[in-house]
Structures are given as structure tokens and as C-alpha cells.
Scaffold this motif. Structure first.
Motif, PDB file in Angstrom:
ATOM      1  N   SER A  74       0.859  -1.180   0.000  1.00  0.00           N
ATOM      2  CA  SER A  74       0.000   0.000   0.000  1.00  0.00           C
ATOM      3  C   SER A  74       0.895   1.230   0.000  1.00  0.00           C
ATOM      4  O   SER A  74       2.028   1.199   0.484  1.00  0.00           O
ATOM      5  CB  SER A  74      -0.924   0.005   1.218  1.00  0.00           C
ATOM      6  N   GLU A  75       0.391   2.296  -0.563  1.00  0.00           N
ATOM      7  CA  GLU A  75       1.179   3.515  -0.759  1.00  0.00           C
ATOM      8  C   GLU A  75       0.611   4.653   0.079  1.00  0.00           C
ATOM      9  O   GLU A  75      -0.597   4.894   0.068  1.00  0.00           O
ATOM     10  CB  GLU A  75       1.153   3.881  -2.241  1.00  0.00           C
ATOM     11  N   VAL A  76       1.491   5.331   0.792  1.00  0.00           N
ATOM     12  CA  VAL A  76       1.118   6.535   1.533  1.00  0.00           C
ATOM     13  C   VAL A  76       1.958   7.678   0.978  1.00  0.00           C
ATOM     14  O   VAL A  76       3.185   7.647   1.068  1.00  0.00           O
ATOM     15  CB  VAL A  76       1.378   6.382   3.048  1.00  0.00           C
ATOM     16  N   LYS A  77       1.307   8.667   0.374  1.00  0.00           N
ATOM     17  CA  LYS A  77       2.040   9.792  -0.203  1.00  0.00           C
ATOM     18  C   LYS A  77       1.874  11.028   0.670  1.00  0.00           C
ATOM     19  O   LYS A  77       0.756  11.437   0.978  1.00  0.00           O
ATOM     20  CB  LYS A  77       1.568  10.091  -1.629  1.00  0.00           C
ATOM     21  N   ILE A  78       3.005  11.607   1.045  1.00  0.00           N
ATOM     22  CA  ILE A  78       3.010  12.799   1.887  1.00  0.00           C
ATOM     23  C   ILE A  78       3.747  13.904   1.130  1.00  0.00           C
ATOM     24  O   ILE A  78       4.956  13.798   0.891  1.00  0.00           O
ATOM     25  CB  ILE A  78       3.709  12.521   3.232  1.00  0.00           C
ATOM     26  N   PRO A  79       3.060  14.957   0.703  1.00  0.00           N
ATOM     27  CA  PRO A  79       3.719  16.043  -0.032  1.00  0.00           C
ATOM     28  C   PRO A  79       4.872  16.640   0.775  1.00  0.00           C
ATOM     29  O   PRO A  79       4.725  16.933   1.964  1.00  0.00           O
ATOM     30  CB  PRO A  79       2.596  17.064  -0.240  1.00  0.00           C
ATOM     31  N   LEU A  80       6.006  16.809   0.131  1.00  0.00           N
ATOM     32  CA  LEU A  80       7.197  17.309   0.809  1.00  0.00           C
ATOM     33  C   LEU A  80       7.114  18.815   1.053  1.00  0.00           C
ATOM     34  O   LEU A  80       6.564  19.558   0.242  1.00  0.00           O
ATOM     35  CB  LEU A  80       8.435  16.993  -0.029  1.00  0.00           C
ATOM     36  N   TYR A  81       7.684  19.233   2.169  1.00  0.00           N
ATOM     37  CA  TYR A  81       7.836  20.653   2.517  1.00  0.00           C
ATOM     38  C   TYR A  81       6.507  21.392   2.648  1.00  0.00           C
ATOM     39  O   TYR A  81       6.464  22.620   2.589  1.00  0.00           O
ATOM     40  CB  TYR A  81       8.740  21.365   1.500  1.00  0.00           C
ATOM     41  N   ALA A  82       5.427  20.647   2.816  1.00  0.00           N
ATOM     42  CA  ALA A  82       4.128  21.272   3.069  1.00  0.00           C
ATOM     43  C   ALA A  82       3.953  21.449   4.572  1.00  0.00           C
ATOM     44  O   ALA A  82       4.650  20.819   5.380  1.00  0.00           O
ATOM     45  CB  ALA A  82       3.005  20.412   2.499  1.00  0.00           C
ATOM     46  N   GLU A  83       3.021  22.285   4.950  1.00  0.00           N
ATOM     47  CA  GLU A  83       2.778  22.518   6.368  1.00  0.00           C
ATOM     48  C   GLU A  83       2.357  21.217   7.053  1.00  0.00           C
ATOM     49  O   GLU A  83       1.439  20.531   6.601  1.00  0.00           O
ATOM     50  CB  GLU A  83       1.684  23.574   6.553  1.00  0.00           C
ATOM     51  N   GLY A  84       3.068  20.858   8.105  1.00  0.00           N
ATOM     52  CA  GLY A  84       2.750  19.654   8.864  1.00  0.00           C
ATOM     53  C   GLY A  84       3.319  18.370   8.298  1.00  0.00           C
ATOM     54  O   GLY A  84       3.144  17.299   8.898  1.00  0.00           O
ATOM     55  N   SER A  85       4.028  18.447   7.145  1.00  0.00           N
ATOM     56  CA  SER A  85       4.519  17.214   6.523  1.00  0.00           C
ATOM     57  C   SER A  85       5.587  16.529   7.375  1.00  0.00           C
ATOM     58  O   SER A  85       5.625  15.298   7.459  1.00  0.00           O
ATOM     59  CB  SER A  85       5.062  17.496   5.120  1.00  0.00           C
ATOM     60  N   LYS A  86       6.450  17.310   8.012  1.00  0.00           N
ATOM     61  CA  LYS A  86       7.496  16.722   8.846  1.00  0.00           C
ATOM     62  C   LYS A  86       6.888  15.936  10.000  1.00  0.00           C
ATOM     63  O   LYS A  86       7.312  14.805  10.292  1.00  0.00           O
ATOM     64  CB  LYS A  86       8.403  17.825   9.391  1.00  0.00           C
ATOM     65  N   GLU A  87       5.893  16.517  10.639  1.00  0.00           N
ATOM     66  CA  GLU A  87       5.238  15.840  11.756  1.00  0.00           C
ATOM     67  C   GLU A  87       4.550  14.553  11.284  1.00  0.00           C
ATOM     68  O   GLU A  87       4.586  13.527  11.978  1.00  0.00           O
ATOM     69  CB  GLU A  87       4.215  16.772  12.410  1.00  0.00           C
ATOM     70  N   THR A  88       3.946  14.608  10.102  1.00  0.00           N
ATOM     71  CA  THR A  88       3.295  13.419   9.556  1.00  0.00           C
ATOM     72  C   THR A  88       4.322  12.342   9.240  1.00  0.00           C
ATOM     73  O   THR A  88       4.119  11.156   9.546  1.00  0.00           O
ATOM     74  CB  THR A  88       2.507  13.777   8.283  1.00  0.00           C
ATOM     75  N   LEU A  89       5.444  12.743   8.644  1.00  0.00           N
ATOM     76  CA  LEU A  89       6.490  11.782   8.301  1.00  0.00           C
ATOM     77  C   LEU A  89       7.056  11.103   9.540  1.00  0.00           C
ATOM     78  O   LEU A  89       7.383   9.910   9.507  1.00  0.00           O
ATOM     79  CB  LEU A  89       7.610  12.488   7.533  1.00  0.00           C
ATOM     80  N   LEU A  90       7.176  11.847  10.620  1.00  0.00           N
ATOM     81  CA  LEU A  90       7.733  11.281  11.850  1.00  0.00           C
ATOM     82  C   LEU A  90       6.841  10.188  12.439  1.00  0.00           C
ATOM     83  O   LEU A  90       7.312   9.379  13.240  1.00  0.00           O
ATOM     84  CB  LEU A  90       7.973  12.387  12.875  1.00  0.00           C
ATOM     85  N   ARG A  91       5.593  10.141  12.034  1.00  0.00           N
ATOM     86  CA  ARG A  91       4.715   9.062  12.487  1.00  0.00           C
ATOM     87  C   ARG A  91       5.080   7.738  11.818  1.00  0.00           C
ATOM     88  O   ARG A  91       4.738   6.665  12.318  1.00  0.00           O
ATOM     89  CB  ARG A  91       3.251   9.401  12.196  1.00  0.00           C
ATOM     90  N   TYR A  92       5.758   7.833  10.676  1.00  0.00           N
ATOM     91  CA  TYR A  92       6.127   6.632   9.931  1.00  0.00           C
ATOM     92  C   TYR A  92       7.617   6.297  10.021  1.00  0.00           C
ATOM     93  O   TYR A  92       7.994   5.130   9.897  1.00  0.00           O
ATOM     94  CB  TYR A  92       5.766   6.803   8.449  1.00  0.00           C
ATOM     95  N   SER A  93       8.460   7.311  10.178  1.00  0.00           N
ATOM     96  CA  SER A  93       9.904   7.087  10.142  1.00  0.00           C
ATOM     97  C   SER A  93      10.607   7.995  11.135  1.00  0.00           C
ATOM     98  O   SER A  93      10.324   9.193  11.185  1.00  0.00           O
ATOM     99  CB  SER A  93      10.443   7.368   8.736  1.00  0.00           C
ATOM    100  N   PRO A  94      11.547   7.463  11.913  1.00  0.00           N
ATOM    101  CA  PRO A  94      12.272   8.306  12.873  1.00  0.00           C
ATOM    102  C   PRO A  94      13.157   9.351  12.207  1.00  0.00           C
ATOM    103  O   PRO A  94      13.546  10.325  12.846  1.00  0.00           O
ATOM    104  CB  PRO A  94      13.108   7.301  13.669  1.00  0.00           C
ATOM    105  N   SER A  95      13.472   9.162  10.921  1.00  0.00           N
ATOM    106  CA  SER A  95      14.290  10.151  10.215  1.00  0.00           C
ATOM    107  C   SER A  95      13.478  11.367   9.792  1.00  0.00           C
ATOM    108  O   SER A  95      14.039  12.422   9.491  1.00  0.00           O
ATOM    109  CB  SER A  95      14.930   9.520   8.971  1.00  0.00           C
ATOM    110  N   GLY A  96      12.154  11.211   9.739  1.00  0.00           N
ATOM    111  CA  GLY A  96      11.303  12.294   9.271  1.00  0.00           C
ATOM    112  C   GLY A  96      11.453  12.556   7.785  1.00  0.00           C
ATOM    113  O   GLY A  96      11.136  13.645   7.304  1.00  0.00           O
ATOM    114  N   LYS A  97      11.952  11.553   7.051  1.00  0.00           N
ATOM    115  CA  LYS A  97      12.181  11.704   5.619  1.00  0.00           C
ATOM    116  C   LYS A  97      11.548  10.540   4.865  1.00  0.00           C
ATOM    117  O   LYS A  97      11.246   9.493   5.438  1.00  0.00           O
ATOM    118  CB  LYS A  97      13.685  11.748   5.315  1.00  0.00           C
TER     119      LYS A  97
END
Length: 219
Positions: free
Chosen positions: A32-55
């Protein structure tokens, strides 16, 4: 529901996301695919829910999380050993690993001067010595691999492998910016660009609405 989940960024711009995505698609591995737009408001916080690198990218298999594109590809190869995601012959695997890691850790002039952009079609003019040197090195890698494995199939090691996934964004960059290459390299680029999975990625990237100024290069 798939046991595998891949977290990616914008398809138009995120070369690191493309690599494991293309690998999974080409080997028919469900995810399954989860797409998170980069450099958008709140994207870093969303990424941290999936990866400790936040990337991006990040890959989740059951309760295991792997981040970094090459680490994900290596993990997938371990997860599905029957698929021969690396070339099966030891000396071929050694070369495939070497050129994949060279891509992973280098080629900064290409990355900085020719950012991946599926919408871009132009001829790039300001060629620096460092950029030319890196382009020449990529072409050398492609020629060497193809010369050794041309009888096995059209990819770098005959059959599609992690090495092709790692260099696919470079194929897109060279195509987008009109980089001149030799006949062997051009044939290899055509092979990669003809992949239906890559065509799907490009179409979805072109259709995205996000605009990242740092990834937009003029002639």
C-alpha cells in the motif's frame, strides 16, 4: 490488506521515493502507498509518524520499519530471496552492490544541477566540469554493466535489479534535461523509460499540483 506499506513524497520530485516504489512494482510485490507532499505545512510531523528520520521513503512490513531507499531495497531483497532482486551470481552481485552504493552516496553535481522533475523537458546548457565528470561516470557504469550482461536481457545486469531501480531517477533526469549520451546508454534509457510502472509514476507526477521552486531549473 497488504503487509507492506511504502511511504513516499511527491512523485514529480522525489527521486529517493521512486527507487523502492519501482523495485516493488517491477517484482510484483504487493504494497500500500502513503504519499506525503514534501515541505508542506505539517509534513514533517506526519512523516515522523512513519519514520524516525522524518524523511521519505519509509517501508513498513508488519511491525518492522526501514527507512532510506537503498536500505529498503536491501530489506526487500532479504524479505523475498526467491525473487533474485540482486543478481544471483556472486561477482555480478558484488558489482551491482558497488554501483548501487556509488549512486546512493555520490553524484551530488547531478542531483543539485539536474533535480528530478517529471514535468521538465528542456536542454540544459550550463555544464560545469564536475557535472560533466559525473555524467561521464554514470555513462561508464552503464556501458560496463551492459557490455557484460547484454546477452541476459536489456537491463544493467540483464534482468531488472536493485541497480536499475537506483539509476532510474538518473534516466529521468537525463531525459528531462536533454543530456547527450552514447548509443549504449541511450538504448538503456529507452528500456527503463518503456517500463509501464515508470510511465505510471511519471503520469501521476506530472498531474501533481505541488510546485517546489528549488526543483525547478531553467536553461
Amino acid at each position: 490488506m497488504s503487509l507492506n506499506r511504502l511511504v513516499i513524497g511527491n512523485k514529480n520530485y522525489s527521486s529517493w521515493s521512486l527507487r523502492p516504489w519501482l523495485l516493488l512494482r517491477e517484482f510484483g510485490i504487493p504494497f500500500s502507498e502513503v504519499k506525503i507532499p514534501l515541505y508542506a505545512e505539517g509534513s514533517k510531523e506526519t512523516l515522523l509518524r512513519y519514520s524516525p528520520s522524518g524523511k521519505v521513503p519509509a517501508f513498513c512490513h508488519e511491525n518492522i520499519t526501514v527507512w532510506d531507499s537503498l536500505a529498503i531495497c536491501e530489506f526487500v531483497a532479504d524479505l523475498y530471496p526467491e525473487k533474485n532482486i540482486w543478481p544471483p551470481k556472486l561477482e555480478d552481485k558484488a558489482l551491482a552492490r558497488s554501483v548501487s552504493n556509488e549512486m546512493h552516496s555520490g553524484f551530488f553535481a547531478i542531483r543539485n544541477s539536474l533535480p528530478m522533475n517529471c514535468r521538465k523537458q528542456m536542454v540544459f546548457h550550463p555544464m560545469t566540469e564536475s557535472l560533466k565528470s559525473e555524467i561521464d561516470r554514470v555513462c561508464e557504469i552503464w556501458r560496463v554493466c551492459r557490455s557484460r550482461h547484454s546477452e541476459k536481457g536489456p537491463f544493467l545486469f540483464g534482468e531488472f535489479s536493485i541497480a536499475d531501480a537506483m539509476y532510474a531517477p538518473i534516466v529521468l533526469r537525463f531525459n528531462s534535461y536533454g543530456i547527450t549520451v552514447g548509443s549504449t546508454e541511450s538504448e538503456y534509457m529507452s528500456t527503463v523509460l518503456s517500463l509501464s510502472s515508470l510511465k505510471e509514476w511519471i503520469a501521476e507526477g506530472v498531474a501533481e499540483k505541488e510546485f517546489l521552486a528549488d526543483c525547478e531549473v531553467d536553461a
